[in-house]
Design a protein around this motif. Structure first.
Motif, PDB file in Angstrom:
ATOM      1  N   ARG A  15      47.904  44.402  40.215  1.00  0.00           N
ATOM      2  CA  ARG A  15      46.896  43.602  40.995  1.00  0.00           C
ATOM      3  C   ARG A  15      46.142  42.309  40.184  1.00  0.00           C
ATOM      4  NH1 ARG A  15      41.771  41.836  40.844  1.00  0.00           N
ATOM      5  NH2 ARG A  15      41.046  43.759  39.720  1.00  0.00           N
ATOM      6  N   ASP A  16      45.318  42.891  39.354  1.00  0.00           N
ATOM      7  CA  ASP A  16      44.434  41.764  38.650  1.00  0.00           C
ATOM      8  C   ASP A  16      45.744  40.679  37.893  1.00  0.00           C
ATOM      9  OD1 ASP A  16      42.634  40.243  37.289  1.00  0.00           O
ATOM     10  OD2 ASP A  16      41.563  41.930  36.873  1.00  0.00           O
ATOM     11  N   HIS A 207      36.195  46.721  31.819  1.00  0.00           N
ATOM     12  CA  HIS A 207      37.212  45.824  32.482  1.00  0.00           C
ATOM     13  C   HIS A 207      37.002  44.432  31.906  1.00  0.00           C
ATOM     14  CE1 HIS A 207      39.382  44.354  36.102  1.00  0.00           C
ATOM     15  NE2 HIS A 207      39.094  43.270  35.678  1.00  0.00           N
ATOM     16  N   HIS A 209      38.088  40.915  30.149  1.00  0.00           N
ATOM     17  CA  HIS A 209      39.018  39.873  30.045  1.00  0.00           C
ATOM     18  C   HIS A 209      39.140  39.125  28.628  1.00  0.00           C
ATOM     19  CE1 HIS A 209      40.850  39.465  34.219  1.00  0.00           C
ATOM     20  NE2 HIS A 209      39.844  40.277  34.654  1.00  0.00           N
ATOM     21  N   ASN A 249      43.490  40.312  31.390  1.00  0.00           N
ATOM     22  CA  ASN A 249      42.799  41.360  31.053  1.00  0.00           C
ATOM     23  C   ASN A 249      43.378  41.753  29.752  1.00  0.00           C
ATOM     24  OD1 ASN A 249      43.503  41.857  34.106  1.00  0.00           O
ATOM     25  ND2 ASN A 249      41.470  43.129  33.729  1.00  0.00           N
TER      26      ASN A 249
HETATM   27 MG    MG Z   1      39.787  41.174  36.771  1.00  0.00          MG
END
Ligand code: MG
Ligand code: HMG
Length: 315
Positions: A15-16, A207, A209, A249
């Protein structure tokens, strides 16, 4: 070091990791990626996002992904939903876990989901009612927990308030997103100190990045502060279409390697994950962003493709 420590990884690569790719990625590739990630031992894989394809074209195949996904016992496949329409489509596709996403910055909220923070929380309320009725669990995201691409630094109190509101709505877990990767261990720990005044650490996930190369350091600082759930993306894929310049990420391989070194158990087979990192990078025509994957793939190539080399273990 606590040898009994277990660390849970939420794999967000499909997804990300892929949402920001400008080139069309075939649904087959996405499905194979999910399968390979499962085979490496990941048990929570964010599969897709039921968002508007006008806003995020790469996620247009969300229903097809859910229809063709071969679900494995013991593995969960959460999907993003921004509104009731997204939830209904996700449930029709068989989703049993969804994630709503809010922000700690007003400007980012407007750019990402076209409403204010307060409006987003109001919009989520019926999602929780319907999810409860359908037995679907809801995770929450807070974006811009350290900095915003439009507003600059974000106050930890703001993050605490939004994370607390998501918990009150009924989230089983709140994931704290350093969307543009500007955090450092110092700012991340300050933010966590504020948020844990309202939400217990056991209900939080990191989460992070990696835009400034701080993501692994931020995972480590959070781990030392007691956090045990981390979102990560195979090969360090990713970015947000509404956060220009933000990179992927933290790479899942890097988190697994870090945790092996700390004696914490992620349940993930690093060899198999690195192979998948190489595979998806080839498919996207690039080299893995993960330093661990690059090092291990190079060693493997030098060793003539041999696997299971003891040199590949962290020391
Ligand atoms: Mg993200
Ligand atoms: P809007 O334009 O205000 O919505 O967008 P609307 O309700 O006015 O609807 C506009 C059109 O979208 C309509 O279609 C709707 O049917 C359709 P039209 O009549 O024009 O043909 N629509 C939908 N279609 C499919 N699925 C839906 C849906 N809802 C409406 N669920 C909206 C508001 C929230 C929909 C839009 O802004 C949106 O989809 N935003 C998503 C943005 C996004 O996905 N960003 C990336 C994920 S967040 C992230 O990456 C951060 C994270 O990783 C953590 C971190 O790193 O910080 C989670």
């Amino acid at each position: 070091m606590h040898s009994e420590d277990k660390v849970r990884i939420v794999e967000v690569g499909p997804r990300d990791g892929l949402q920001n790719e400008s080139r069309h990625i075939r649904t087959d590739i996405k499905l194979e990626l999910i399968e390979r990630l499962e085979r490496s031992g990941l048990t929570c894989i964010e599969a897709t996002a039921f968002v508007s394809p006008k806003w995020v074209p790469q996620m247009v195949d969300h229903s097809e992904i859910m229809a063709r996904l071969t679900r494995k016992p013991g593995v969960s496949y959460p999907v993003l939903v921004p509104n009731l329409k997204g939830l209904e489509a996700a449930i029709a596709g068989g989703a049993s876990e969804v994630a709503v996403f809010a922000a700690a910055s007003e400007a980012f909220s407007q750019r990402n989901i076209n409403c204010s923070i307060a409006e987003s929380l109001n919009r989520f309320a019926p999602i929780f009612d319907a999810a409860r009725r359908e037995g679907v669990s809801v995770r929450g995201y807070v974006s811009c927990v350290v900095g915003c691409p439009y507003e600059g630094p974000v106050s930890p109190q703001r993050v605490r308030d939004v994370a607390g509101a998501l918990l009150d709505l009924g989230c089983h877990e709140v994931s704290l997103g350093d969307t543009i990767g500007v955090g450092t261990p110092a700012s991340i720990v300050r933010m966590l100190e504020a948020v844990t005044g309202r939400v217990p650490m056991s209900r939080l996930a990191g989460h992070y990045h990696d835009t400034y190369g701080m993501a692994v350091a931020n995972v480590h600082a959070s781990y030392v502060s007691g956090m045990r759930t981390f979102d990560a993306s195979v090969s360090g894929l990713g970015g947000c279409p509404y956060a220009a310049g933000a990179s992927g990420n933290v790479a899942t391989e890097d988190v697994v390697y870090l945790m092996q070194g700390l004696g914490a158990d992620t349940g993930v087979d690093l060899d198999s994950l690195v192979e998948t990192s190489g595979w998806i990078s080839d498919a996207l025509d690039r080299t893995p962003a993960s330093r661990v994957a690059r090092a291990l793939l190079a060693k493997r190539e030098k060793a003539g493709g041999l696997r299971g080399n003891q040199d590949l273990r962290p020391v």
